[in-house]
Design an enzyme around this catalytic site. Structure first.
Site, PDB file in Angstrom:
ATOM      1  N   ARG A  91       0.967  -1.296   0.018  1.00  0.00           N
ATOM      2  CA  ARG A  91      -0.038   0.714   0.295  1.00  0.00           C
ATOM      3  C   ARG A  91       0.696   1.267   0.036  1.00  0.00           C
ATOM      4  O   ARG A  91       1.911   1.013   0.407  1.00  0.00           O
ATOM      5  CB  ARG A  91      -1.004   0.039   1.204  1.00  0.00           C
ATOM      6  CG  ARG A  91      -2.366   1.661   1.350  1.00  0.00           C
ATOM      7  CD  ARG A  91      -2.984   0.983   0.767  1.00  0.00           C
ATOM      8  NE  ARG A  91      -4.471   2.217   0.660  1.00  0.00           N
ATOM      9  CZ  ARG A  91      -5.156   1.865   0.198  1.00  0.00           C
ATOM     10  NH1 ARG A  91      -5.360   1.485  -1.443  1.00  0.00           N
ATOM     11  NH2 ARG A  91      -6.026   2.871   0.986  1.00  0.00           N
ATOM     12  N   THR A 363      -9.673   1.035 -10.868  1.00  0.00           N
ATOM     13  CA  THR A 363      -8.864  -0.643  -9.633  1.00  0.00           C
ATOM     14  C   THR A 363      -8.880  -1.717 -10.402  1.00  0.00           C
ATOM     15  O   THR A 363      -9.451  -2.158 -11.312  1.00  0.00           O
ATOM     16  CB  THR A 363      -9.374  -0.243  -8.315  1.00  0.00           C
ATOM     17  OG1 THR A 363      -8.891   0.822  -7.765  1.00  0.00           O
ATOM     18  CG2 THR A 363      -8.646  -1.557  -7.515  1.00  0.00           C
ATOM     19  N   ASN A 383      -6.230   4.356  -7.480  1.00  0.00           N
ATOM     20  CA  ASN A 383      -7.599   5.248  -7.047  1.00  0.00           C
ATOM     21  C   ASN A 383      -8.095   5.608  -7.901  1.00  0.00           C
ATOM     22  O   ASN A 383      -8.762   4.902  -8.610  1.00  0.00           O
ATOM     23  CB  ASN A 383      -7.739   5.901  -5.885  1.00  0.00           C
ATOM     24  CG  ASN A 383      -8.617   6.405  -5.321  1.00  0.00           C
ATOM     25  OD1 ASN A 383      -9.525   6.058  -5.148  1.00  0.00           O
ATOM     26  ND2 ASN A 383      -8.732   7.875  -4.440  1.00  0.00           N
TER      27      ASN A 383
HETATM   28  O1  DON Z   1      -8.294   1.003  -1.221  1.00  0.00           O
HETATM   29  C1  DON Z   1      -8.878   1.487  -2.161  1.00  0.00           C
HETATM   30  O2  DON Z   1     -10.231   1.084  -1.205  1.00  0.00           O
HETATM   31  C2  DON Z   1      -9.915   2.393  -2.924  1.00  0.00           C
HETATM   32  N1  DON Z   1      -8.586   2.723  -3.514  1.00  0.00           N
HETATM   33  C3  DON Z   1      -9.680   1.470  -4.213  1.00  0.00           C
HETATM   34  C4  DON Z   1     -10.687   2.309  -5.136  1.00  0.00           C
HETATM   35  C5  DON Z   1     -11.396   1.682  -6.189  1.00  0.00           C
HETATM   36  O3  DON Z   1     -11.698   0.338  -6.069  1.00  0.00           O
HETATM   37  C6  DON Z   1     -11.827   1.854  -7.350  1.00  0.00           C
HETATM   38  N2  DON Z   1     -12.860   1.055  -8.144  1.00  0.00           N
HETATM   39  N3  DON Z   1     -13.787   1.025  -8.681  1.00  0.00           N
END
Ligand code: DON
Length: 552
Positions: A91, A363, A383
């Protein structure tokens, strides 16, 4: 005696058949070129972990709107040789110069563009370090080999698809703002279908990462180039930020549901904890025997409660104390279950208030199984679509805007409408709370590997997938099923256009639920099942996306 010997032989044959590796390898990912990249590496002698490096790197090139070298993610690994499950936490972390009020204006209001667009929105990337770690500790092949397909696609280009166009349209204005990001447009416009996106700088960067096992990205010439580009555009990264980045191995979160072991992402993801709370609550009901409205009602009530706890308690485990044992305890869930009315919605406002969470629009997720029985579930992100929109011109790396996953101000919803508390406040070196939930579900006979993008809705999609897997459905069925979602606040049941019949909608409204049909479907789930007893492997890619699931 002969009979005993016969039984013994049968037993050996039986145990042998159960323990044998899968008859096929399988890969489900959000892009056909990434799925092929994984197979290319398996066919050259790599294992599931090498394939995970190949698929991650390929997605970083051909899905520039979803994940990348300038982003991060969680890779959940199962190694067959010693039965080890581990989460690789790659992360992003907040830069050293980050501070809790960095996205507030003079009046204390959140300036959303600052946490979403441009280099100030970018956390220090973890993906290069994570790929080097996976290749070095778990893989069999040199990174140069596993990253080969990605490097090729960056140099030779890939074709624009309908999904690419949707994502580019969504972020066109921010891509126009940063000149280097013109790579993703043609004359400042969304490129036509079939147009080839070439990324020569990125090809060079990927080659350098592969050769140096990511060293150059964090300490060498790439590091200097990245910091220079970021600072020239008003960002706050320093060389020290890159040098300090560490990938972390974490024990996954574990739970049980109807005889199945559930293994999922640990904090700084909220996914595993929330899934286990919801599954524990739902263990008390015979869901398969219920009418759709009753079933939906109970699932929604479980979602509401788990998301309330997410907002209150969860954050980066290296910064905050979290009552994880309590949140994942079946007795705690029994208490929550006892307060669920069988036929009436609990307004979110009636749950204990919380001191004030955050989450995505694009994502990516992939699932891999090799013929030795190793498997990987990985959810990766930058993101928002095209992350922060800021492309470092010297390196061709597109930076994330994962800083928006922090709670910029207690109680103020982020881009996904999630609210958060102190536990997820910004601090230098801290990881923002995530919803990404790569997950394994298994018993002695069947193993499912799954996950999806979808911001705050990731966890509820994975929940619905697990419930159907538990009822014996195949991946095609649980991946294509219509979806619904509740996240505590706003107090609404969101659902896909075709999710409920009119009768079910009416029944839910009568129970006191407020429903909101979304215009579009959501998610892009990639999953697979290894049926050990039936000696079958099945993979499925969400029909809502453009991915490819192959077992061979
Ligand atoms: O880590 C997270 O929860 C977000 N950055 C995930 C973003 C995401 O899944 C966008 N998707 N469609």
């Amino acid at each position: 005696m002969a009979r005993v010997r016969f039984l013994f032989v049968l037993l050996v044959l039986f145990v042998g058949s159960v323990q044998a590796g899968p008859p096929k390898a399988a890969i489900a990912s959000a892009h056909p070129l990434a799925t092929e990249a994984g197979f290319e590496v398996l066919e050259r002698g790599g294992n599931a972990f090498d394939a995970a490096v190949a698929v991650s790197a390929a997605l970083a090139v051909v899905e520039p709107y979803s994940s990348g070298i300038g982003g991060g993610g969680f890779w959940l690994l199962h190694r067959a040789s010693d039965d080890r499950d581990v989460m690789i936490d790659g992360r992003e972390v907040a830069p050293l110069a980050a501070h809790r009020d960095m996205y507030l204006d003079d009046k204390g209001e959140v300036v959303r563009t600052r946490s979403m667009d441009g280099p100030l929105a970018a956390g220090i990337p973890g993906e290069p370090a994570a790929l080097a770690h996976i290749a070095g500790q778990y893989g069999r092949l040199p990174m140069e080999m596993s990253m080969g397909p990605a490097i090729r696609h960056a140099g030779q280009g890939f074709e624009v698809t309908p999904h690419y166009r949707r994502m580019a349209r969504f972020r066109r204005d921010v891509l126009r703002e940063f000149p280097a990001a013109a790579t993703f447009l043609t004359d400042d416009e969304v490129p036509p279908l079939g147009y080839r996106i070439r990324q020569p700088e990125l090809a060079r960067t990927l080659t350098s990462i592969a050769k140096s096992e990511a060293e150059s990205f964090y300490r060498g010439e790439l590091a200097a180039a990245l910091v220079a580009d970021v600072r020239e555009a008003g960002g706050i990264w320093t060389l020290e930020d890159l040098e300090n980045y560490r990938v972390i191995e974490r024990a996954p979160i574990r739970g049980r549901y109807r005889g199945l072991d559930v293994i999922s992402a640990a904090p700084p993801s909220s996914g595993g904890v929330a899934l286990v709370t919801m599954l524990n609550i739902l263990s008390g009901y015979d869901l398969s025997g219920l009418q759709p409205a009753r079933r939906t009602h109970l699932i929604v009530e479980a979602m509401r409660r788990a998301y309330r706890d997410r907002a209150e308690y969860l954050g980066d485990p290296d910064f905050v104390e979290m009552p994880l044992a309590r949140l994942t305890d079946p007795d705690y869930a029994a208490g929550l279950r006892a307060a669920i009315h069988p036929e009436k919605a609990t307004p979110s406002a009636m749950l204990p208030g919380f001191t004030h969470a955050s989450t995505g629009r694009d994502t990516t997720h992939f699932s891999i199984l090799d013929t030795d029985g190793n498997y990987v579930a990985a959810t990766l992100s930058i993101n928002y679509p095209f992350g922060s929109g800021f492309l470092s011109k010297r390196t061709g790396v597109l930076l994330n805007d994962e800083m928006d996953d922090f709670s910029a101000k207690p109680g103020v919803p982020n881009a996904y409408g999630l609210v958060g508390a102190e536990a997820n406040a910004i601090a230098s070196g801290k990881r923002p709370l995530s919803s990404m939930s790569p997950t394994f579900v298994r018993n002695a006979d069947r193993i499912a590997v799954l996950g999806t993008p979808g911001g705050s809705r990731i966890i509820t999609m994975v929940l619905l997938g697990i419930l159907e897997f538990a009822e014996g459905k195949d991946p095609e069925a649980w991946i294509s099923r219509p979806r619904f979602h509740h996240q505590y606040l706003p107090d609404r049941v969101f659902h896909e256009p075709e999710a409920f019949s009119t009768t079910t909608l009416q029944a839910l409204e009568e129970m006191g639920h407020t429903l909101e049909a979304s215009e579009r479907t959501w998610g892009n789930m990639q999953g697979l099942v290894w049926d050990r007893r039936g000696k079958r492997v099945e993979a499925a890619s969400d029909p809502r996306g453009e991915g490819a699931a192959v077992a061979r």
